[in-house]
Motif scaffolding. Structure first.
Motif, mmCIF file in Angstrom:
data_model
loop_
_atom_site.group_PDB
_atom_site.id
_atom_site.type_symbol
_atom_site.label_atom_id
_atom_site.label_comp_id
_atom_site.label_asym_id
_atom_site.label_seq_id
_atom_site.Cartn_x
_atom_site.Cartn_y
_atom_site.Cartn_z
ATOM 1 N N ALA A 12 0.843 -1.205 0.000
ATOM 2 C CA ALA A 12 0.000 0.000 0.000
ATOM 3 C C ALA A 12 0.876 1.252 0.000
ATOM 4 O O ALA A 12 0.608 2.218 -0.725
ATOM 5 C CB ALA A 12 -0.938 -0.005 1.203
ATOM 6 N N ALA A 13 1.926 1.227 0.799
ATOM 7 C CA ALA A 13 2.828 2.371 0.880
ATOM 8 C C ALA A 13 3.587 2.569 -0.433
ATOM 9 O O ALA A 13 3.765 3.703 -0.888
ATOM 10 C CB ALA A 13 3.801 2.175 2.038
ATOM 11 N N LEU A 14 4.017 1.481 -1.052
ATOM 12 C CA LEU A 14 4.718 1.568 -2.331
ATOM 13 C C LEU A 14 3.821 2.194 -3.389
ATOM 14 O O LEU A 14 4.249 3.070 -4.144
ATOM 15 C CB LEU A 14 5.184 0.185 -2.774
ATOM 16 C CG LEU A 14 5.905 0.107 -4.116
ATOM 17 C CD1 LEU A 14 7.167 0.963 -4.114
ATOM 18 C CD2 LEU A 14 6.228 -1.341 -4.455
ATOM 19 N N LEU A 17 3.687 5.923 -2.718
ATOM 20 C CA LEU A 17 4.931 6.613 -3.067
ATOM 21 C C LEU A 17 5.110 6.716 -4.576
ATOM 22 O O LEU A 17 5.562 7.746 -5.082
ATOM 23 C CB LEU A 17 6.129 5.905 -2.441
ATOM 24 C CG LEU A 17 6.259 6.010 -0.932
ATOM 25 C CD1 LEU A 17 7.493 5.250 -0.458
ATOM 26 C CD2 LEU A 17 6.296 7.453 -0.461
ATOM 27 N N VAL A 18 4.762 5.665 -5.289
ATOM 28 C CA VAL A 18 4.873 5.700 -6.756
ATOM 29 C C VAL A 18 3.931 6.765 -7.320
ATOM 30 O O VAL A 18 4.308 7.530 -8.208
ATOM 31 C CB VAL A 18 4.589 4.313 -7.367
ATOM 32 C CG1 VAL A 18 4.399 4.404 -8.875
ATOM 33 C CG2 VAL A 18 5.708 3.343 -7.024
ATOM 34 N N GLN A 19 2.730 6.834 -6.789
ATOM 35 C CA GLN A 19 1.760 7.845 -7.238
ATOM 36 C C GLN A 19 2.315 9.250 -7.025
ATOM 37 O O GLN A 19 2.279 10.087 -7.925
ATOM 38 C CB GLN A 19 0.449 7.672 -6.475
ATOM 39 C CG GLN A 19 -0.590 8.716 -6.771
ATOM 40 C CD GLN A 19 -1.812 8.582 -5.859
ATOM 41 O OE1 GLN A 19 -1.963 7.624 -5.115
ATOM 42 N NE2 GLN A 19 -2.672 9.568 -5.900
ATOM 43 N N VAL A 20 2.856 9.508 -5.843
ATOM 44 C CA VAL A 20 3.409 10.828 -5.533
ATOM 45 C C VAL A 20 4.653 11.089 -6.394
ATOM 46 O O VAL A 20 4.842 12.199 -6.900
ATOM 47 C CB VAL A 20 3.744 10.951 -4.027
ATOM 48 C CG1 VAL A 20 4.512 12.234 -3.738
ATOM 49 C CG2 VAL A 20 2.466 10.904 -3.198
ATOM 50 N N ALA A 21 5.488 10.072 -6.576
ATOM 51 C CA ALA A 21 6.739 10.226 -7.325
ATOM 52 C C ALA A 21 6.510 10.655 -8.768
ATOM 53 O O ALA A 21 7.399 11.231 -9.394
ATOM 54 C CB ALA A 21 7.529 8.918 -7.284
ATOM 55 N N CYS A 31 10.459 11.284 -3.128
ATOM 56 C CA CYS A 31 9.910 9.929 -3.287
ATOM 57 C C CYS A 31 10.621 9.189 -4.412
ATOM 58 O O CYS A 31 10.954 8.007 -4.269
ATOM 59 C CB CYS A 31 8.411 9.984 -3.547
ATOM 60 S SG CYS A 31 7.448 10.512 -2.118
ATOM 61 N N ARG A 32 10.867 9.865 -5.521
ATOM 62 C CA ARG A 32 11.590 9.242 -6.631
ATOM 63 C C ARG A 32 12.986 8.804 -6.194
ATOM 64 O O ARG A 32 13.426 7.693 -6.477
ATOM 65 C CB ARG A 32 11.724 10.205 -7.822
ATOM 66 C CG ARG A 32 10.475 10.316 -8.655
ATOM 67 C CD ARG A 32 10.748 11.037 -9.959
ATOM 68 N NE ARG A 32 11.155 12.422 -9.796
ATOM 69 C CZ ARG A 32 10.313 13.443 -9.700
ATOM 70 N NH1 ARG A 32 9.003 13.244 -9.729
ATOM 71 N NH2 ARG A 32 10.768 14.673 -9.576
ATOM 72 N N ARG A 33 13.669 9.696 -5.484
ATOM 73 C CA ARG A 33 15.033 9.387 -5.045
ATOM 74 C C ARG A 33 15.049 8.212 -4.079
ATOM 75 O O ARG A 33 15.928 7.355 -4.151
ATOM 76 C CB ARG A 33 15.687 10.629 -4.434
ATOM 77 C CG ARG A 33 15.991 11.704 -5.491
ATOM 78 C CD ARG A 33 16.525 13.003 -4.889
ATOM 79 N NE ARG A 33 17.579 12.826 -3.911
ATOM 80 C CZ ARG A 33 18.853 12.549 -4.200
ATOM 81 N NH1 ARG A 33 19.220 12.400 -5.456
ATOM 82 N NH2 ARG A 33 19.748 12.420 -3.240
ATOM 83 N N LEU A 34 14.072 8.161 -3.189
ATOM 84 C CA LEU A 34 13.991 7.039 -2.251
ATOM 85 C C LEU A 34 13.764 5.728 -2.998
ATOM 86 O O LEU A 34 14.455 4.731 -2.758
ATOM 87 C CB LEU A 34 12.867 7.259 -1.233
ATOM 88 C CG LEU A 34 12.579 6.058 -0.327
ATOM 89 C CD1 LEU A 34 13.759 5.765 0.592
ATOM 90 C CD2 LEU A 34 11.319 6.287 0.474
ATOM 91 N N PRO A 56 4.068 13.949 7.029
ATOM 92 C CA PRO A 56 4.100 12.779 7.925
ATOM 93 C C PRO A 56 3.556 11.497 7.280
ATOM 94 O O PRO A 56 4.117 10.419 7.491
ATOM 95 C CB PRO A 56 3.253 13.209 9.117
ATOM 96 C CG PRO A 56 3.414 14.696 9.163
ATOM 97 C CD PRO A 56 3.482 15.117 7.711
ATOM 98 N N GLU A 57 2.505 11.597 6.482
ATOM 99 C CA GLU A 57 1.948 10.408 5.832
ATOM 100 C C GLU A 57 2.973 9.768 4.895
ATOM 101 O O GLU A 57 3.117 8.540 4.842
ATOM 102 C CB GLU A 57 0.690 10.759 5.048
ATOM 103 C CG GLU A 57 0.119 9.584 4.276
ATOM 104 C CD GLU A 57 -0.987 9.948 3.298
ATOM 105 O OE1 GLU A 57 -1.581 9.007 2.754
ATOM 106 O OE2 GLU A 57 -1.245 11.142 3.073
ATOM 107 N N LEU A 58 3.704 10.593 4.163
ATOM 108 C CA LEU A 58 4.705 10.068 3.238
ATOM 109 C C LEU A 58 5.929 9.521 3.967
ATOM 110 O O LEU A 58 6.561 8.576 3.493
ATOM 111 C CB LEU A 58 5.115 11.134 2.220
ATOM 112 C CG LEU A 58 4.010 11.551 1.251
ATOM 113 C CD1 LEU A 58 4.487 12.679 0.342
ATOM 114 C CD2 LEU A 58 3.524 10.362 0.437
#
Length: 86
Positions: A12-14, A17-21, A31-34, A56-58
């Motif tokens: 779910a977290a991945l 993060l992909v959506q935000v990235a 997020c992309r760098r992580l 905080p959510e991210l």
């Protein structure tokens, strides 16, 4: 059971993060760098202090993905999301 919980939270977290990235904000860049670092940390190093720039959510999502990756719950999924063929 704990492994299943880690996998579920990590997936779910991945996804988040992909959506935000895919965006064009500073948080998207972090997020992309992580994600790239998890894919190949030698080529794409990531400084942990960069997490301080996330909401905080991210941060929670980042830690869930790091935990899942560190425990080998879904290594192949990170590579797939990064665009590497299976």
């Amino acid at each position: 059971m704990l492994r299943d919980d880690t996998a579920r939270a990590g997936r779910a977290a991945l996804s988040k993060l992909v959506q935000v990235a895919k965006g064009d904000t500073g948080q998207a860049e972090t997020c992309r760098r992580l994600l790239l670092s998890l894919y190949n940390g030698r080529t794409f190093p990531f400084q942990m202090y960069e997490l301080r720039g996330l909401d905080p959510e991210l941060v929670d999502c980042s830690l869930a993905v790091i935990k899942a990756d560190a425990t080998y719950v879904f290594d192949a999924e990170i590579h797939h999301e990064a665009g590497e063929p299976e």
